[in-house]
Design an enzyme around this catalytic site. Structure first.
Site, PDB file in Angstrom:
ATOM      1  N   SER A   1      23.602  16.113  40.776  1.00 54.18           N
ATOM      2  CA  SER A   1      22.342  16.019  40.362  1.00 54.18           C
ATOM      3  C   SER A   1      21.671  14.607  40.832  1.00 54.18           C
ATOM      4  CB  SER A   1      22.453  16.002  38.904  1.00 54.18           C
ATOM      5  OG  SER A   1      23.101  14.844  38.131  1.00 54.18           O
TER       6      SER A   1
ATOM      7  N   LYS B   1      25.660   8.373  42.794  1.00 60.20           N
ATOM      8  CA  LYS B   1      26.004   7.355  42.416  1.00 60.20           C
ATOM      9  C   LYS B   1      25.992   6.516  40.852  1.00 60.20           C
ATOM     10  CE  LYS B   1      23.480   5.414  45.636  1.00 60.20           C
ATOM     11  NZ  LYS B   1      23.164   6.687  46.351  1.00 60.20           N
TER      12      LYS B   1
ATOM     13  N   VAL C   1      29.489   6.751  48.906  1.00 53.76           N
ATOM     14  CA  VAL C   1      29.041   5.518  49.506  1.00 53.76           C
ATOM     15  C   VAL C   1      29.247   5.942  51.242  1.00 53.76           C
ATOM     16  CG1 VAL C   1      30.073   3.212  50.309  1.00 53.76           C
ATOM     17  CG2 VAL C   1      29.950   3.938  47.814  1.00 53.76           C
TER      18      VAL C   1
ATOM     19  N   GLY D   1       9.854  12.057  55.749  1.00 54.27           N
ATOM     20  CA  GLY D   1      10.876  12.283  54.703  1.00 54.27           C
ATOM     21  C   GLY D   1      12.012  11.398  54.866  1.00 54.27           C
TER      22      GLY D   1
ATOM     23  N   GLU E   1      11.823   7.691  50.023  1.00 54.27           N
ATOM     24  CA  GLU E   1      11.310   8.627  49.017  1.00 54.27           C
ATOM     25  C   GLU E   1       9.911   8.059  48.481  1.00 54.27           C
ATOM     26  OE1 GLU E   1      13.047  10.827  47.362  1.00 54.27           O
ATOM     27  OE2 GLU E   1      15.096  10.511  48.508  1.00 54.27           O
TER      28      GLU E   1
ATOM     29  N   ASP F   1      19.702   0.217  46.365  1.00 51.03           N
ATOM     30  CA  ASP F   1      20.589   1.211  47.175  1.00 51.03           C
ATOM     31  C   ASP F   1      21.903   0.778  47.637  1.00 51.03           C
ATOM     32  OD1 ASP F   1      21.488   4.240  47.838  1.00 51.03           O
ATOM     33  OD2 ASP F   1      21.133   3.147  49.859  1.00 51.03           O
TER      34      ASP F   1
ATOM     35  N   LYS G   1      25.820   0.559  46.293  1.00 56.28           N
ATOM     36  CA  LYS G   1      27.071   1.212  47.054  1.00 56.28           C
ATOM     37  C   LYS G   1      28.264  -0.092  47.171  1.00 56.28           C
ATOM     38  CE  LYS G   1      24.304   4.464  49.611  1.00 56.28           C
ATOM     39  NZ  LYS G   1      23.529   4.882  50.901  1.00 56.28           N
TER      40      LYS G   1
END
Length: 353
Positions: free
Chosen positions: A96, A125, A152, A206, A209, A220, A224
């Site tokens: 999701s 994550k 990851v 694309g 985001e 981000d 990770k």
């Protein structure tokens, strides 16, 4: 043959690629692993569709391509998740949307599944960043499997390498480039575009985001790194333990000056001697991470007995991430252990750094 009842949480790109892989590889899955995955539950933002007889992957893909959602799958449907997932599923693939503020809706579903003894494979994550140790404790208490190598570096098995293959090794340093959006922006600035123009181009293609803050702010990458460290060191780290700087203040002048000096700027995650950082770093052109370009992600493990190992992946589409989810499921269902190193720590409880 094991017939496994499977739930797909998320009906987006990752789980659609997983459906394609299942469709293409189902005969090999049965022949080589004696596994038949029967999709009995599909969830999206509208709700949950359940069919005990199973959904065919090809039919689900056609349905999604036609603009369909779970509400019109022609099965038992509800706005809410079943109270007991174990009545319907043996394993769920959770892909999701990532929510790093609350972890929802994924976190509540993962908690419920693990508490009910349902194994979980994550590409999301969020639940791990917010509740890593809680989820492992739930899995241990119920006997459910929990794997998340797809969170990851997509298809690159960096967690498996450290947890399973580096037997008796002591990792002394971790370095990595984990975000291809920042690669694209920095390379565009090297070629003369301003940060704003490079970001606009990344969004148009694309690559970035609509809200790029997680990428350009370094979060981000930090998420990770946090998952790697909690997975392979036995530490109980949180995001606040990582010093994070992004690339939003980067200028063409600095990027091009470093290029003229034979250096390359990359957003680098590093852990060494108890210090955990994410920051833009000027690397010598010969550095392994300096050669991580475009859609590539890369990681180094430095170890006392295994030397320095270098790992790199090119991933433009989510197929490798979906493949990693299937890999995790096969390992769970085949009873394969991550052997000597689990989330509880390293052999002898030795601090790795």
């Amino acid at each position: 043959m094991k017939k496994i009842r499977v739930g797909l949480i998320g009906y987006g790109a990752v789980n659609q690629n997983l459906l394609r892989i299942l469709q293409d590889k189902q005969e090999r899955l049965l022949a080589e692993y004696e596994l038949q995955l029967q999709i009995v539950l599909v969830a999206d933002s509208r709700g949950f569709a359940i069919d005990a007889q199973g959904f065919e992957p090809a039919a689900l893909l056609r349905h999604k391509a036609a603009g369909g959602c779970t509400a019109d799958l022609g099965a038992r449907w509800s706005h809410r998740a079943p109270e007991r997932l174990a009545e319907h599923c043996d394993l769920i693939f959770e892909a999701s949307p990532v929510n790093l503020k609350t972890g929802e809706p994924g976190l509540s579903l993962v908690r419920a599944a693990l508490a009910d003894g349902v194994s979980v494979v994550l590409a999301n994550k969020g639940p791990l960043v917010l509740a890593f140790h809680e989820l492992h404790e739930l899995a241990a208490a119920s006997g459910a499997g929990l794997r998340y190598s797809a969170t990851v570096c997509g298809g690159l098995p960096v967690l498996n390498i450290a947890r399973r293959d580096m037997v008796l090794g002591r990792i002394t340093r971790v370095r990595g480039v984990f975000n291809s959006t920042t690669n694209f922006i920095l390379e565009s600035m090297r070629d003369g575009k301003s940060f704003a123009a490079a970001l606009d181009e990344a969004q148009r293609r694309g690559i970035a985001e609509a809200d790029p803050s997680l990428d350009i702010g370094g979060w981000d990458t930090a998420n990770k790194l946090l998952i790697i460290l909690n997975s392979v060191t036995g530490e109980r780290l949180q995001l606040k333990d990582i010093q994070v700087s992004g690339i939003a203040d980067m200028t063409i002048q600095r990027v091009q000056a470093e290029q003229a000096a034979g250096r390359v700027i990359r957003l680098v995650a590093e852990a060494s001697e108890g210090r955990y950082t994410v920051a833009p770093v000027a690397l010598e052109a010969t550095d392994f991470l300096a050669q991580c370009n475009g859609w590539e992600m890369a990681l180094e493990y430095h170890s006392d007995i295994y030397g320095i190992s270098y790992h790199k992946l090119w991933e433009r589409e989510p197929a490798p991430t979906a493949a990693s989810m299937l890999r995790d499921a096969v390992h769970i269902l085949s009873g394969e252990s991550l052997s000597h190193r689990s989330h509880t720590g390293w052999v002898g409880k030795r601090r790795p750094w």
